[in-house]
Every structure is written in C-alpha cells, then in structure tokens.
Design an enzyme around this catalytic site. Structure first.
Site, PDB file in Angstrom:
ATOM      1  N   GLN A   1      67.163  -0.843 -58.783  1.00 11.39           N
ATOM      2  CA  GLN A   1      68.020  -0.122 -59.726  1.00 11.39           C
ATOM      3  C   GLN A   1      69.064   0.708 -58.998  1.00 11.39           C
ATOM      4  OE1 GLN A   1      65.983   3.078 -61.755  1.00 11.39           O
ATOM      5  NE2 GLN A   1      67.153   2.789 -63.623  1.00 11.39           N
ATOM      6  N   GLY A   2      70.311   0.585 -59.397  1.00 13.89           N
ATOM      7  CA  GLY A   2      71.371   1.398 -58.808  1.00 13.89           C
ATOM      8  C   GLY A   2      72.003   2.283 -59.863  1.00 13.89           C
TER       9      GLY A   2
ATOM     10  N   SER B   1      71.190   6.335 -60.123  1.00 15.65           N
ATOM     11  CA  SER B   1      71.440   7.701 -59.644  1.00 15.65           C
ATOM     12  C   SER B   1      72.402   7.709 -58.463  1.00 15.65           C
ATOM     13  CB  SER B   1      70.124   8.348 -59.188  1.00 15.65           C
ATOM     14  OG  SER B   1      69.289   8.559 -60.272  1.00 15.65           O
TER      15      SER B   1
ATOM     16  N   GLU C   1      60.422   0.559 -73.840  1.00 13.21           N
ATOM     17  CA  GLU C   1      59.065   0.497 -73.316  1.00 13.21           C
ATOM     18  C   GLU C   1      58.582   1.829 -72.777  1.00 13.21           C
ATOM     19  OE1 GLU C   1      57.432  -1.999 -73.992  1.00 13.21           O
ATOM     20  OE2 GLU C   1      55.613  -1.773 -72.817  1.00 13.21           O
TER      21      GLU C   1
ATOM     22  N   SER D   1      63.336  13.879 -65.892  1.00 14.11           N
ATOM     23  CA  SER D   1      62.490  14.988 -65.428  1.00 14.11           C
ATOM     24  C   SER D   1      61.846  15.693 -66.619  1.00 14.11           C
ATOM     25  CB  SER D   1      63.324  15.997 -64.642  1.00 14.11           C
ATOM     26  OG  SER D   1      64.113  16.760 -65.537  1.00 14.11           O
ATOM     27  N   ASN D   2      60.800  16.438 -66.342  1.00 19.55           N
ATOM     28  CA  ASN D   2      60.129  17.116 -67.443  1.00 19.55           C
ATOM     29  C   ASN D   2      61.024  18.152 -68.115  1.00 19.55           C
ATOM     30  OD1 ASN D   2      58.059  15.452 -66.777  1.00 19.55           O
ATOM     31  ND2 ASN D   2      56.499  17.056 -66.668  1.00 19.55           N
ATOM     32  N   GLU D   3      62.016  18.646 -67.375  1.00 18.78           N
ATOM     33  CA  GLU D   3      62.989  19.537 -68.013  1.00 18.78           C
ATOM     34  C   GLU D   3      63.808  18.739 -69.035  1.00 18.78           C
ATOM     35  OE1 GLU D   3      62.407  19.531 -64.615  1.00 18.78           O
ATOM     36  OE2 GLU D   3      61.234  21.369 -64.799  1.00 18.78           O
TER      37      GLU D   3
END
Lengths: 384, 391, 384, 391
Positions: free
Chosen positions: D126-127, D129, D245, D376-378
């Site tokens: 995957q590209g 970020s 998913e 992220s959890n944030e």
C-alpha cells in the site's frame, strides 16, 4: 444467533416507554420520591395493567409467560427514566424466588397478587453482618407447636416498609443450619419495620423480627441458597439492563449539554478533550450493553446463568462508575445539584452497583474459576 | 537536601499537634472525624479559638495577625489541622477576601474588616460564578451602575457556598460594559447579605445537603466606600485571590484521615468469614492509594520548599488535580467497604447499619464536586499544558 | 526538611550531563549499542575519571564517599540520554553488595578496581526458576579440599558476558541452605558465558557454572539475603531516578513534537485531547520524581530503605508505563520506529520496570504491611 | 433474539474449524502460535491453500471467488482462522486492492489482477501515507503527471507494510494539484515494485524487526492503463477501501489466543513457591481482561448482525478502539508474567529462558502500533464523537 428485537419486543418497549415517559417527564420524579412509599402507586397499577408485573411467570400462575429479554426491556426502560418503582426487587428477585420455591397454593396467592398489582412483596435477606451472601446469618427460625417463629434483624431491606408481604431468609438450626425461606405478613405480631429514604430516592427498611410467626415458603426443610443464588443472578441481569437504560440517558443528557452549553464563547463540543471523553463513555456503554443482552439470552437458553450474571455485573459496574462520574464531570457544577437530572442517574447507578454485589465482588468470583477454561465461547458451553 | 525536619520545625509540628488536639473541642473534632456536617456555631467557635492563639490567619501581613512563617510551617499548620479533624478557618475569610483587603483595601476598610474577618465576626461568602459564566468567569453579567455615592447592583450569582450562613458577600460586578476586553470592566464590591434587594435561594445537592446557593440582586444599593481597590480592576484582585494560598488545596491531611478510617473499617467488615482488610485485592487497593497519597504529599512539600517568592508554584495545578482525584478515590473506597450497607444511606439512629456506612454514598456523591470547583480539573490540565509544558 | 540541590550537587549534574550529552548526542547511542559490549568503554573510563564509579564508596576504599542524592543525580542523567553504561548494575547493585559484604582485602581489589574503571563487576543472581527473589535457588556451592566450586545456571545476568568479575549467589547446603555470595573470575574453569543483546540495547548473558572455582565474598558462612535485599533496594532507588530521567526526556520529546508536527493544517498542540494527555504525563512524572527523591533521602537518613524503595518502585513503574505508552501514542507511527528516539525510551523504561521487581510486585509487598500503620508520615518513623 | 447458532451456522463453524486445523500446515500454525515471524513463503502457501478451498476471498463478488456468505459466516470464518493460528489472507490483497478493482476497475484489470490477487500470485503493498501526511491523508504530495500514455510519478510514501515482499504497489497520487478541495485531485495508480525509479528503504522498528518501509518514486513511468477507475476520483476509492471489511478489526480470536497462552504460562511460572496463576491479583487481572474481551466479542457479533447493508456499522470504531487496547493489554500481561525472564529478549536457542518469555517484550513494543495504524484511536474517538454522538 440473532441479537435483534422482534416486532413484539419493540412494541413492548414502546408501550413501557410510553407509560413511564408520561409518569416521569420533567420534575415528576422528584415529587414522587419525596413522599412515601417512594414510588407512584398509580404507575405500579399501570405496570400491572400492562401485564408487566407478571411478565416472567407462567400463564397458569397469572403471569404472561414471557422471557428474559422481555423482562430486560422493561428494566431498561425503568432505568432510562429512573422510574422508582421496585420492578427488579419485587418482580424479578422476590417474585422469581417465590415462583421457584413456593407451593402451588402459595403461588396462587403471591404470584397472582404480584402480577395483578394488589400485593407488593419484598425479599428481606441482607443483614448488617453479611456481605452479598446467599445465606442468612443472624436471623433464626424455630418451630414451636406447629408454628414457625423468626427472630433477628434484616437490614437494609429494599422497600421493606411498603411491602405487603415479606419473604424472609432465616437459619434453621434444626435443619443443620440450613438457610430457609419464610413468608411474613405485614400485620404479623412482633414485626417492626422502620423505613427510610435511600440516597437514590428509593426506600429501604430495618425489619425487626421478634418471635414473628411465619409460614415456610415451599415444602420441605431444604437449604434454599441455590434458589437464592439463581434468583439473585436473574436480578443482577435485570439490574444490568436497568443500569444500561440509566447510562444511556446519562450519556445523551451529557452530549446534549455539550452541544448547547457555551463557555469561552463557544459550545462545549468544540473542546476535543470533552468530546473524546464522551466517546469513551459510549464505548463503555455499548460493551456493557452487549454483555447484559447476552446474559439475558443465556438465561433464556438455560445456560450457566450465575456466571453470566457475574460477567454482566462486572461489566456494568465498571461502565456505570465510568459513565456516572464522567457525566457529572462533563456537566460541571450543575451536575452535582439535585435540581438537575444527571446526578440522580449517578446516584441510582451507585445504588444498583452495591445492591447485589459490586464489580470487584463479581470479579473475585470470576477469578476463582478463570483457570477452568481455556477461552470463553459466548455461543457455546456452559452458556448455551 | 535533608529529609528530617529541623529541630525548630519538629518542635513547631509538636506545638501545632498539641494545640489542635487539646484546645479545639472534642465534640467538634468528632463531628469532622465522623464526617457529619459541622454547624455555623462550631465553625465560629473553632475559628475564634484559633484566632485567639494566632493560628487563624498566619499567612496574613503581621500587622493584621499574620505570623511570618515559612511556607513549610504553613504547610505543617494546615496538615496537622486536617489530621486532627479541626474545621479549617473559613477560606472565604482567611484565604480570599482577607488577603485582598489587606493588599488592596484602603485603611478604613482594613480597620473595619480585617480583625472581624480573622475572628469570623463577619462570615463572608463569595459572589463570583454566574449561571452562564462557570469556568469562563470573565463573561459575568451582574452589573453595578454608579449613582452618586452608591452602586446599584443587578444580576445573579450562583455556587455561593454556605451563603446561608453569611453576613457579607464579596462580589465581582461589571462596572464598565463598554471595556474592550471583557476582563477590564470588572470591579469588586462587598456588602451585607441583608441589604435590601438581596435574596438567596439554596440549591439542593445530590447528596440531599444544602451548601451552595443562588444569590439574586435587584437594585441593590451599595455605598461606594464598599468598592475594594480601584474601579474596573476587580479582575486583577480576583486572580490574586484565586492564586492565593494554593498550598492547602492538595488536602493531604484530610485524605490521610479518610484512608486511615477506611483501613480501620475494612478490619471491621467481614467478607466470606474474614476481615475485608485481609482480602488481597482490597489490601492492594488501599496500599496503592496510600502510596499515591504519599507521592502527592511529597510533591506538596517540594512545592512548599520552592514557593518562597510568594507566587503560586506552577505545579500547584498538580496538587489540585491529583489531590481532588485522591479525595474522590478515598470516598469511593469507603462506599465499597460498606458494600450492601451503603444502601441504608438515610436510615435513622436506630439503624443497625453503622453511621459511617450510612454516610458513605452521600459523601461520595457530594465529593464529585471537588474535581469541579476551585478551578475544574480541566482548567488545571489547561494550565499545566500551557504554562508548564508550553503547549 | 530541604528538597533543593546544593551548589555542589548542581555542579555534579552539570558535569555528568556534559560528559553524557557529548557521548550520546544524535545517533551515537544506536552505533554504541549495536556492537558489544553494548556500551562505550571510553565513556565508562570518563565516568571513572570523574570519580562517578566510586561515588558511594568510602574514600579509604578508593571511593568518593558521596551520598545517595549524588548517586541519584548520576542515574537520572544516565536515564536522560539513555546512556547504556551499566551504572546502576555495576556500581550501585554489585559494587554496593561487595562494599557491604566483602573483606577489606577483597574491597581493596574489587571496589578500588571498579572505582578506577579497570574492573567491571556484575551480579549473577537471577535464575530461570526465581522471580525477583533475594535467594538463590538452583546454583549450588560445595567445598572440596579447601576450594569452593559452583554449579548451575544464572540467567539473565545483566552485562554478564562483559564483566571482569562475577558476584554469584549460590545455595550452600552445608550451611543449612543459606544463600551465600562468591566471586568468580572471568577466566575461571568451567565458566561458560553466552551474551546477547536485550530489547533496550543493553546486554545480558546466560552464565553456566560447572564446578567453577569461586572465592567466598566476605567472611563466615552467613546467609546473605539481607545484604542482597538492601543492595537491591538501593539499586531500585537508583533505577527510579534513571527512570525519572528517561521519562523527563520522553515527555519533552513529546511536547516538542506536539508543538512542531502539523496535521490537518495545524500543529498538534491545537488538539486539546493531546495536550491534556501531555498534562497527565507531567503529573505522573512529578509524583514519581517526588517519591524517588524521597526514597534517596530515606537511604541517606538511615531509614527503612527497603520499604522506601518499594514505594519508589511502585510509583515509577506506574509512571513509566503511562509515560512510555503515551509518548509513543502521541507521536503516532514514528514513535514505533528504531530510527526515532522516543521508542527507545519506552523500551528502556520497560526493561527497568522488570529488572528488580515490577510495580505489582512492589504493591504486593506494601499491601502485606498496609495494616501495620495508621498513616504514612514521610518525615517520621520508620523513614527517618 | 436467540443465543445459539443456527444448525447451519454451527455446522459452518465446525467445517471452518476442521479445515483450518487440518489443512493448514502445522509448522505454520505453530509459528503463529509461538508468535514468531511468518515468512513470505508461509503466507503464500497458506493463502493458496485457502484460495483453493474458496476460503481466501469470501467477501468478494461471487464471480471473482466470493461466497455470498452472511456477515455472521464471515465473522465465524475470520475468528476461527485466528483461533486456529492460521495466517490470515493478506489484507492488502483481499480487503484492500482486490475489492477496489472488483468495484471500480475495468474488465481488463479485473481479469488480469483479481485471480492473481486472490491467490497471492501478486503480493500487493500500500502506498498511501506520506511523511507529512499521516492521519491527514488528503495532504499527500506524491505527484503523477500525465505524459502521453504514461503517468510520471515522483514523491515518497511511508509505512508501507511488508513492502519488502511486494510485487506490486497501489498508490494514491496527486494528479490535479489545482483542485479546489485537496481530496479532489487524487488518483489511484498501481504498478510493479520493480519499475525503474522505485526504491525501497526498510524502517527498523523498536522491536528490532522490519515490517514497514519507505518507498521513493523518482520519475517512475506508469502506463495509463494502470489507473484504477477514473482520474481524480482516487479519494473515493480510498474511502471505500478503508471502510471495507471492518468486521475483522476487533481481532477477538487473536487476542483470545494471547489470553489463553497467558493463562497457561501463568501456571508454569512460579512466584513465592506457587504458580503465578494462583496469585489472587494475577487471576483477577486475567479474569477482567477475559471479561472485557467477551464484551468486545459480543459487540462484534451485534455489529455483524446489523451490517447486512454492506456499509460499516458506526460502532465499528468501538471494535477498533477497544480491540487494539485489548491486544496491547494482553501483550503487556505476558511481559508481566515473564517478569525478570523478559530481560533475556534476544537470547539464542541455548538460553534457559523459554522462547515465549524472550519474545514477550519485543512483541509488547511492536504492538504499540495497533492503536496507531488503521485509523489511530484518536481518529476512532473523533468518529464516535462526531458520527455517533453528534458532537
């Protein structure tokens, strides 16, 4: 596996919600809990009329023959508006115990009376020297000339002063120290009841028995701790749902406040530290809800209801404290006033948390058996 | 670095301990120990005893009764007072309006108010918060319009603690509604609570008690001589007042008492046939709380040691934040020790449930306030992030 | 009572900080820990030159006769830059044990050698079957014809492969199963050492003894668990300071990142949920710092250093986990890379946490005696 | 409402359990169980075994190998796979680029890529970020300029997981730098990792392992036929892909295995002369974690039951948030059970410290990533507060 409510269940919820919503909108709850018996007799009658007070009992006993999920729906709606009617205590705990133990004749009177609303029973079990026990300790039962007499003190007894009939647990030394159950009438001699208001607006009592005549509940001199354990487990599950209802309202009250209350020129929902805490409250609520719902299904499936109830209690205890505290904190000063609703939710959650064993108590029991299984399969043994 | 108290400070500690445990009536200290409400008379009596011995306002200027103690001595004084269950001198008098008048009042005000304030001859209450200005104090809307030698005050205050006992109130009011910065148009006025136009409405709290109030002002006429300091500088005085005497906010001594009680109570309650104190998880819970309290106390001592310049140490916010959390944790612990007994909360004297267990949950609920008042813990985190961490 | 550093102490800190700052600025630490022995021999020599390796020992033994606070200052500066030199292990733990137990002749060699930097000692004590114990378990000591021989396995032994001399604990059945201490030379027969890198970049070893000749440390056949307990306690206190240094850097690294890193067009310090978490990290750090400092003062005052060390360990364990985790989380992805510093701080904090008893272990010990006192008075008995 | 699985689902569960525990090589499952790294070959071999049995891409369209299962069946499939320690089909292939191509690719792309993607004949990476675009993905700066039949790609990606094994990469690139909303000028391109101008730099993680990479593009020429869907609509595809998913993200089965291991290990480690499992606080810690995991599993089942419309249930964020926290809690638990043994982290095979204890801390450190990646959890809290609570 199916976790969705069917049409009948949704209709039941709507009916209960309608009744209780009308009874307790706005300031009405404060007025009701200010006066004895701490709940509204008319609303109690309304619950009876709707068939809710006989919900879990067989039709031939005057009940509706419904399942645990239906009971859970009623309990959740009770919690949602903090209705002070002693539904879980009278119907699930005391009624459940009577239904499980009593003779047919006793059921004909007691279960039927409860279901039609004419008779409010209470379970006099806790004693100052016991701690969420299934056994009695200081109250003794002695037979003299064909009459059973009870002596000792039960306290605190939820709704003990208002109750029309008390189911009392007592030690029978003649039966090897077994804990047995007895029916004591409101007008029995040597019965002294001193009722008082508790912090959550409901009522409890000190019940003093001085050679008070009593009728054994059910037949035989068997120890009844297993029946008490099971009835308490079902009550814990129902209380879990009452808590879920209360937490849901505490959360929506809080999010509504964050959306509307302004500080420093903007509404509070512009403060990320606050909205993140609300998000964490939602997480706690949904996880507790899943566990409570599951415990009700375990009861319905004939699984290990005692363990399932402990699991639900642990999860709702943690969630109830988290949500109860943060709901107040996110409100600020207004949250600790009796004039605003949210603090009452915290108060009620705290009461439920301590009525039949708190989270740490449940955890102790779960920890004692944690080595007995490799993993927990919620859809397998011993739960289904 | 040295751990031990100097011989002088050790002697000072003994002196305080002896005074507090012998000169303050036992009945009053018992009431505090049992966490019963202390009445107005007991507060007044205690403060007068302390004041007579020079122990009510040690942090004031010496000419008005202060003692020129070191910060450590002040700390010891306060902690020993809490440990001995002595009701502390009324904060509204001794930590709030007293120091403000001493610093900014004119001579007449000092003469008139300070001795009476130290001796609790005047019981003061605070008129700062308003319904729409909680943590955002500067948004206050109560107005004071100058008419000749008087100000005419209109508006509403809230969260006025123990206002029902108060003789006088000190108030923040808006005297210049046109000021560019909203902080600039605020002044500080004082006036008697029985001035015509002042009405008080008690607010019931979730524990069923009454300790805060709403105060309404309708054309209250206040003589201009009751303006403290200069007009439109009230915000500075309020900041001075709120930053003053932060040392006590950790309330270590009081929480120590709660924990000591909890330990004792856990030996009295039996669970599964043995004292609850012998349950390994209960013992660990108590021990962890005790250790956190130790860490807080040590941090308070470090702050005390570095606050000689009179300004509040930035780590004061740590004391408020953690101190309030530990107070709450201690009250929650006591509820859990009481367990099922906690449900007898408003039982009468003939109850078989002990008094402490009946009081446990109302106190726990009441203590939810300590992370909200005195600068909410969210405000403290903002201070730490901004002032200390530069975020 | 005085919690402030004097001028000499401040000068000491500056000197240590200067030395270590130069040694470990930028990428230097990664290169040093990549190669055996996992620390920089030149920096070790520099510490010796500054007199730091003999800091706590009496001058007549070649030390500097300094106090616990000075040791704490060095440990904190070590932690601040994650210097991998085994200061606490070699000087405080092993050196402290030698200093407490050894004969004068042994001290003349070992303490003096340690102080001048020519001899790195290690304490071979932990065994796969023990858990933060003061006693040995599987390693046995037997005397044959005037020669003591040790047999068994010690692992993990911090710096066990590099050490010039090992202090080994062993069971002496002839002395009633007492745990005794022995000196084993690096070139002793039957000694096999297999060193390896640990997750925090330091080194440990498996030390196998097969009838390895050894010299008793000190005189007499006394059980040495009390001496081990005390030396471990002092090491725990020094480690608490090393942790404080590491936490302080982890926090400043994090706040610096929040001030500079941009996401969604603004720097991260505009997100209140993040800055509040940084504030909570500061609270944890300062409370732990107070406790560690106090424990050092207790050691200096001759108070109950074992309990004080447990208290410091509990507080720093909790703080270290909190700060170590949140420092990474607030950084996001870069925080888990070995190329950025903050993860190494978390790794080191985790290692320190498990080297001489973790927080729960310390809490168990404190819980066992919590009923023995009404309140804790940090300025009174048993701490002063 | 019904607790039990239907007979069909119960049979399905048995079928899955039998398949996973008998058809996937024991050596591979042992490696997963011991939490050793699984190599490229083992991934490929496993996925081909699954694909041959129709178990690699059950959620794809039926014509490309999908199975038309109910959400519950997919849930059972995934949980049983984790419980049996089977390496899951590569998410980049089966949950990310595969569904995107199936939904938005042209026929030629489908024919060319989908079978090879399902069978792991192509290993995708995957590209997305970039160094300056983490959670703020839309700020990406890698450019693709159309020149004739080609795009010329320049820029840098990061956090490319297992890029070192990859044959192809799917990339988000900026094709219209002038677009008003930065999301609008993004496209999705795919190309082989051995295309000239592509270089890869592994990033060492704090556990010493290598699983993520930086990928650099210098004048990489990509045929226009490798554009997926329409130009400048890449953001939509990325959102589709990231929302796809979500059911598996709770990772309940995997955490169950960790916990079951922890329980067993706690019986093997002795503390103070008895198994650590008999320590009341250790037992309670495990029991609480187990109960939290149960609550998570039940919540996943509730979400599954209500996600028939194909869209991710908003409570999916709860699953990611809590699921990642519990994974971390389980790895921390294992470090604490290892205790002093955890310090032998990179000891060799001749160590007397058991393998699990040596692996414990590196795994704990590695797992710090799970609250950061995959949103992220944030980000999850932001979604819950915004989408669910309307804040």
């Amino acid at each position: 596996m199916d976790f969705s409510y069917d049409d009948e269940q949704n209709a039941l919820r709507q009916a209960v919600s309608g009744l209780l919503g009308r009874a307790y909108d706005g300031e009405k709850r404060r007025a009701v809990v200010a006066a004895d018996p701490g709940f509204d007799e008319k609303t109690w009658a309304g619950l009876a009329e709707m068939g809710l007070l006989g919900l879990p009992f067989a039709e031939e006993r005057g009940g509706a023959g419904a399942g645990q999920v239906e009971v859970a729906i009623v309990a959740e709606e009770i919690g949602r508006v903090l209705a002070p009617e002693p539904y879980v205590q009278a119907v699930v705990l005391t009624g459940g115990l009577i239904d499980a133990v009593a003779t047919d004749a006793q059921c004909d009177e007691l279960v039927a009376g409860l279901a039609e609303g004419s008779l409010v029973p209470a379970f006099a079990h806790a004693e100052p020297g016991t701690r969420w026990s299934t056994a009695a300790a200081g109250v003794r039962a002695v037979e003299e000339g064909g009459t059973w007499r009870l002596t000792g003190v039960k306290e605190p007894v939820p709704n003990g002063a208002r109750a029309d009939v008390l189911v009392v647990s007592a030690i029978d030394e003649a039966a090897g120290g077994a804990t047995r159950l007895f029916v004591v009438r409101a007008d029995a001699e040597g019965l002294t009841r001193v009722g008082y208001r508790t912090h959550d607006g409901t009522r409890a009592a000190k019940v003093e028995l001085a050679g008070t005549p009593a009728e054994p509940l059910g037949e035989g001199a068997d120890d009844r701790t297993a029946a008490i354990e099971r009835a308490q487990a079902l009550a814990r599950i129902a209380y879990a749902h009452e808590s879920i209802g209360a937490m849901a309202t505490a959360l929506t009250t809080t999010t509504e406040y964050l959306r509307t209350r302004k500080q420093f020129g903007v509404t509070l929902n512009k403060f990320q530290a606050l909205t993140f805490r609300a998000a964490d409250m939602y997480v706690s609520l949904e996880l507790a809800r899943s566990t409570a719902l599951w415990a009700s299904l375990v009861a319905g499936a004939g699984g290990d209801v005692v363990t399932a109830a402990d699991r639900a209690r642990l999860q709702t205890s943690r969630a109830g404290r988290h949500i109860g505290k943060d709901a107040i904190q996110l409100h600020g000063g207004i949250g600790v006033t009796a004039e605003y609703t949210v603090g009452h939710y915290t108060s009620r959650l705290t009461a439920i948390d301590h009525v039949l064993g708190d989270g740490d108590w449940a955890l102790d029991r779960l920890a004692a058996t944690v080595g007995d299984h490799e993993t927990v399969d919620p859809l397998g043994a011993p739960y289904t | 670095m040295r751990l031990q108290l100097s011989p002088e400070d050790e002697a000072f500690r003994q002196e305080m301990r002896t005074f507090f445990t012998t000169k303050v009536p036992q009945a009053t200290r018992d009431a505090v120990a049992a966490r019963r409400d202390v009445g107005r008379e007991q507060y007044v009596e205690t403060q007068r005893i302390l004041n007579a011995a020079g122990l009510a306002v040690p942090h004031w200027p010496v000419e008005w009764g202060g003692r020129d103690w070191t910060p450590l001595q002040r700390h010891i004084w306060r902690e020993e007072m809490q440990l001995a269950c002595v009701p502390e001198p009324l904060a509204f008098n001794t930590s709030m309006i007293g120091p403000v008048i001493a610093a900014f009042g004119d001579d007449a005000q000092k003469q008139r108010f300070l001795p009476a304030t130290a001796n609790l001859d005047i019981w003061w209450c605070q008129g700062f918060s308003e319904p729409d200005a909680g943590s955002d104090l500067a948004s206050l809307r109560t107005t004071a319009v100058r008419e000749g030698d008087e100000y005419v005050v209109n508006g509403q205050k809230t969260w006025t603690t123990l206002g029902q006992y108060a003789d006088w109130i000190f108030c923040l009011v808006r005297t210049d509604p046109t000021a560019e910065k909203k902080q600039r148009g605020i002044s500080m006025l004082v006036f008697p609570m029985d001035t015509p136009g002042v009405t008080l409405r008690p607010i019931e709290l979730i524990d069923g008690g009454f300790e805060v109030n709403e105060v309404f002002f309708e054309d209250v006429r206040v003589p201009a001589e009751y303006l403290i300091g200069e007009e439109n500088r009230g915000w500075d005085y309020a900041k001075f007042l709120l930053g003053n005497e932060r040392a006590g906010i950790a309330r270590v001594g009081a929480t120590k008492r709660l924990l000591a009680d909890a330990k004792q109570l856990a030996t009295e309650v039996r669970a599964d046939g043995r004292p609850l104190s012998e349950d390994p998880r209960m013992a660990a819970r108590i021990a962890e709380l005790e250790n956190e309290l130790l860490a807080l106390e040590l941090t308070a001592l470090r702050v005390v040691a570095h606050s000689t310049d009179g300004k509040p140490h930035p780590a004061s916010s740590v004391l408020k934040l953690r101190g309030s959390e530990l107070q709450q944790a201690a009250t929650e612990l006591i509820v859990d020790i009481a367990g099922p007994l906690s449900l007898a909360s408003f039982a009468g004297e003939d109850s078989q449930v002990p008094e402490w267990a009946r009081a446990a949950t109302p106190e726990y609920l009441n203590y939810r306030k300590v992370t909200i008042y005195g600068g909410s813990n969210e405000v403290q985190r903002t201070i730490i992030a901004g002032t200390i961490l530069g975020l």
